[in-house]
Design a protein around this motif. Structure first.
Motif, short mmCIF file in Angstrom:
data_model
loop_
_atom_site.label_atom_id
_atom_site.label_comp_id
_atom_site.label_asym_id
_atom_site.label_seq_id
_atom_site.Cartn_x
_atom_site.Cartn_y
_atom_site.Cartn_z
N ILE A 370 0.85 -1.19 0.00
CA ILE A 370 0.00 0.00 0.00
C ILE A 370 0.89 1.24 0.00
O ILE A 370 1.68 1.44 0.94
N PRO A 371 0.81 2.07 -1.05
CA PRO A 371 1.57 3.33 -1.04
C PRO A 371 1.04 4.24 0.07
O PRO A 371 -0.18 4.34 0.27
N VAL A 372 1.92 4.88 0.78
CA VAL A 372 1.51 5.78 1.86
C VAL A 372 2.29 7.09 1.77
O VAL A 372 3.38 7.15 1.19
N THR A 373 1.72 8.09 2.36
CA THR A 373 2.37 9.40 2.47
C THR A 373 2.84 9.60 3.89
O THR A 373 2.08 9.39 4.85
N VAL A 374 4.08 9.99 4.05
CA VAL A 374 4.63 10.30 5.37
C VAL A 374 4.36 11.78 5.66
O VAL A 374 4.76 12.66 4.90
N TYR A 375 3.68 12.05 6.77
CA TYR A 375 3.33 13.42 7.12
C TYR A 375 4.38 14.06 8.04
O TYR A 375 4.47 15.27 8.12
N TYR A 376 5.12 13.21 8.73
CA TYR A 376 6.17 13.73 9.62
C TYR A 376 7.06 12.57 10.02
O TYR A 376 6.59 11.44 10.20
N LYS A 377 8.35 12.87 10.18
CA LYS A 377 9.30 11.82 10.59
C LYS A 377 10.01 12.28 11.87
O LYS A 377 10.63 13.34 11.90
#
Length: 472
Positions: A370-377
Motif C-alpha cells: 500500500i503506497p503511503v504518504t509520510v506526514y512527519y518523521k
C-alpha cells in the motif's frame, strides 16, 4: 419502356453510415464540461483560503512597574506664602532658584497684582499644558478614574508655575527689599538634580523595603505642592532627584521567571512614549511573590513625575511563516517504525508498506503493498507518522525480506494546517515558534510543512483530508 423499367429494378440502394456533425460534438463536450463544473461546485465545500506570508511577531509581555529613585525632600524653614519659579521635572544646577517663602505676604500680593495685569501664557506654556491634557485624555480609562484627581492637581500646578515665572521679573526690585528685611526667603537647589513638586510617601522606599501593598494604584495618593499656595514650617516645598540610576519593580509569574532565569540584561519599552531601553535585572522572591527588579542608568527625567509605569518586556522577535490561529488544527496519525517502509515494484518506486489486514475472524490477509504518504518523521524515535484509510489498528506491517511483523497500535497527534493548493485538502505539519492571540509564526523550510505563498484553509477544523475544496 420495358427495358428502362428493368434497369431501374436492378438499382441497389446503399445506406449511408451515421455521419457525426463536429458542431454537435463540440456542443456536447461543452455541455458536459459545464454540468461537471456546476456539479463539482455544488458538491464541493466552500472554504475561505489564506495565503501564507512571511511575518514577524514581537514577543513581549505587558506589566505595570513601581518606580524607585533617590529622592530628597526639602522642607520649609519658615511658614508663609509659597511661590515657584522653576518648571516641574526640570534639571537644576547647584544654586538654582526653585521657590520662595514670603512670611508676611507682601511679595505674594505684588505677585498676584502682577499676574492679574500680565497673566499671559507664552506659546511654550500653552503647548506644555495642551500636551498634558492630550496625554491624559488619550490614556484615560474608566477603571482608573482615581487618576483624574492627580491630573487636576498637576494641571493647576503647571498654570501657577507658568504665571509666577513671568510675575517675578515684574517685581524684582521689590523682592530685593523684602530679602533685606528677612521676610522673603529664597530656596535654591543645594546640589544638582531634577526638581519635582509632589510627594507620595514612597520617596524612601528601596528595592529592599517595598511591599506588595505599594502596587495597588487605587490607594495611591499624590500630593502636589504647587497648589497649596502656602506652607507651614517643616512641610515639604519640593524634592530633588539626585541620581540618574533608577529602578522599576515588576511582579511576575513563574513562566516569566523561568524565561528570564539565565539572563542578566533585558530590553524594555515604555508604553507612554514607545521609547526603548536596556536594563540590568535580578529576580527576587518576597512573601511567595516573584519580583523582577530592573535597574536603569539613563532616561529617568522622562518619567520623573511617574510612580507607576507601563512597560513591555521585549524578549525577542520571531520571524517565519505567519498564519492565522484559526487555520491550525490537529490530526491523529499511526506511528510506523522507519525500517518497515519499502518501495513498490515496477517503475512506480512509490514509498509504502507491506500490510496484512486483520479480518473479523482474527485471521490476516496476504501481504499487500500500500503506497503511503509520510506526514512527519521523528528522527529521534525512528518513527514516521502516516494516515491511510486502508491501514488500521491491529493490522500487521511486514518487514521486507524477513519474518518480522509490526502490529499497528501506537498513535500520536500532530498540529498543522490543510494545504488547498490543488483543490483538495492535504494536511501539513507545522513547527510553531511563537503565537499571540491572532497569529502564529511557524518555521519555514521544514520537510513536511508549508511554504511561502501556499494557500491554506482559514478554518482548519472545517476540513478533512483529501476533501474537495472550492476556495475563495
Amino acid at each position: 419502356m420495358a427495358g428502362n423499367r428493368r434497369k431501374r429494378k436492378n438499382i441497389v440502394r446503399f445506406h449511408r453510415g451515421l455521419q457525426l456533425n463536429i458542431g454537435v460534438i463540440v456542443f456536447l463536450f461543452i455541455a458536459f464540461y459545464l454540468v461537471y463544473n456546476v456539479y463539482s461546485y455544488m458538491t464541493a465545500v466552500h472554504i475561505r483560503r489564506y495565503e501564507v506570508e512571511q511575518g514577524t511577531i514581537e514577543v513581549n509581555t505587558s506589566y505595570t512597574g513601581l518606580i524607585l529613585r533617590k529622592e530628597t525632600i526639602v522642607n520649609a524653614s519658615q511658614s508663609g506664602y509659597l511661590n515657584y519659579y522653576l518648571k516641574d521635572n526640570t534639571k537644576a544646577a547647584n544654586g538654582t532658584l526653585v521657590c520662595t517663602v514670603d512670611e508676611n505676604g507682601n511679595i505674594s500680593e505684588r505677585l498676584n497684582e502682577a499676574m492679574s495685569t500680565n497673566a499671559v501664557l507664552t506659546k511654550e506654556n500653552l503647548g506644555d499644558i495642551q500636551s498634558s491634557i492630550r496625554d491624559y485624555a488619550k490614556g484615560y480609562q474608566d477603571n482608573a478614574y482615581y487618576t483624574t484627581y492627580n491630573f487636576k492637581s498637576d494641571l493647576s500646578g503647571k498654570l501657577m508655575e507658568a504665571i509666577n515665572l513671568g510675575a517675578l521679573n515684574t517685581i524684582s526690585n521689590y523682592t530685593e527689599y523684602a530679602r533685606d528685611n528677612r521676610t522673603f526667603h529664597l530656596y535654591r537647589a543645594d546640589q544638582p538634580g531634577i526638581v519635582a513638586y509632589y510627594t507620595d510617601g514612597l520617596e524612601n522606599v528601596t528595592s529592599e523595603s517595598f511591599t506588595e501593598e505599594m502596587f495597588n494604584q487605587a490607594s495611591y495618593k499624590k500630593n502636589n505642592m504647587q497648589t497649596s499656595g502656602s506652607v507651614e514650617s517643616g512641610q515639604p516645598v519640593y524634592k530633588l532627584i539626585t541620581d540618574e540610576d533608577w529602578q522599576i519593580i515588576v511582579p511576575i509569574d513563574a513562566v516569566m521567571k523561568q524565561t528570564l532565569q539565565d539572563g542578566e540584561v533585558v530590553q524594555i519599552r515604555f508604553k507612554e512614549d514607545r521609547k526603548t531601553a536596556w536594563a540590568d535585572y535580578i529576580v527576587q522572591k518576597r512573601n511567595g511573590q516573584d519580583y523582577l527588579i530592573l535597574s536603569l542608568h539613563s532616561s529617568m527625567i522622562r518619567y520623573a513625575y511617574e510612580r507607576y509605569i507601563d512597560i513591555n518586556i521585549m524578549l525577542e522577535q520571531q520571524t517565519g511563516l505567519k498564519i492565522p490561529n484559526s487555520s491550525i488544527t490537529t490530526k491523529i496519525f499511526e506511528l510506523i517504525p522507519d525500517e518497515y517502509f519499502t518501495k513498490g515494484s515496477g517503475t512506480s518506486n512509490q514509498n509504502g508498506l507491506l500490510v496484512e489486514h486483520k479480518q473479523e475472524d482474527g485471521t490476516y490477509t496476504d501481504a499487500e503493498f500500500i503506497p503511503v504518504t509520510v506526514y512527519y518523521k521523528n528522527e529521534d524515535e525512528g518513527v514516521s507518522y502516516i494516515s491511510h484509510e486502508e491501514i488500521r489498528r491491529g493490522d500487521l506491517i511486514v518487514m521486507t525480506g524477513t519474518t518480522e511483523r509490526y502490529e499497528v497500535s501506537d498513535t500520536a497527534k500532530l498540529r498543522g494546517v490543510y494545504n488547498i493548493n490543488k483543490g483538495y485538502a492535504v494536511f501539513k505539519q507545522i513547527d510553531e515558534l511563537f503565537s499571540n492571540s491572532s497569529y502564529t509564526i511557524v518555521r519555514a523550510g521544514t520537510e513536511y510543512g508549508i511554504m511561502l505563498y501556499d494557500h491554506i484553509a482559514l478554518d482548519g477544523d472545517a476540513v478533512v483530508e483529501e476533501q474537495m475544496i472550492t476556495s475563495r
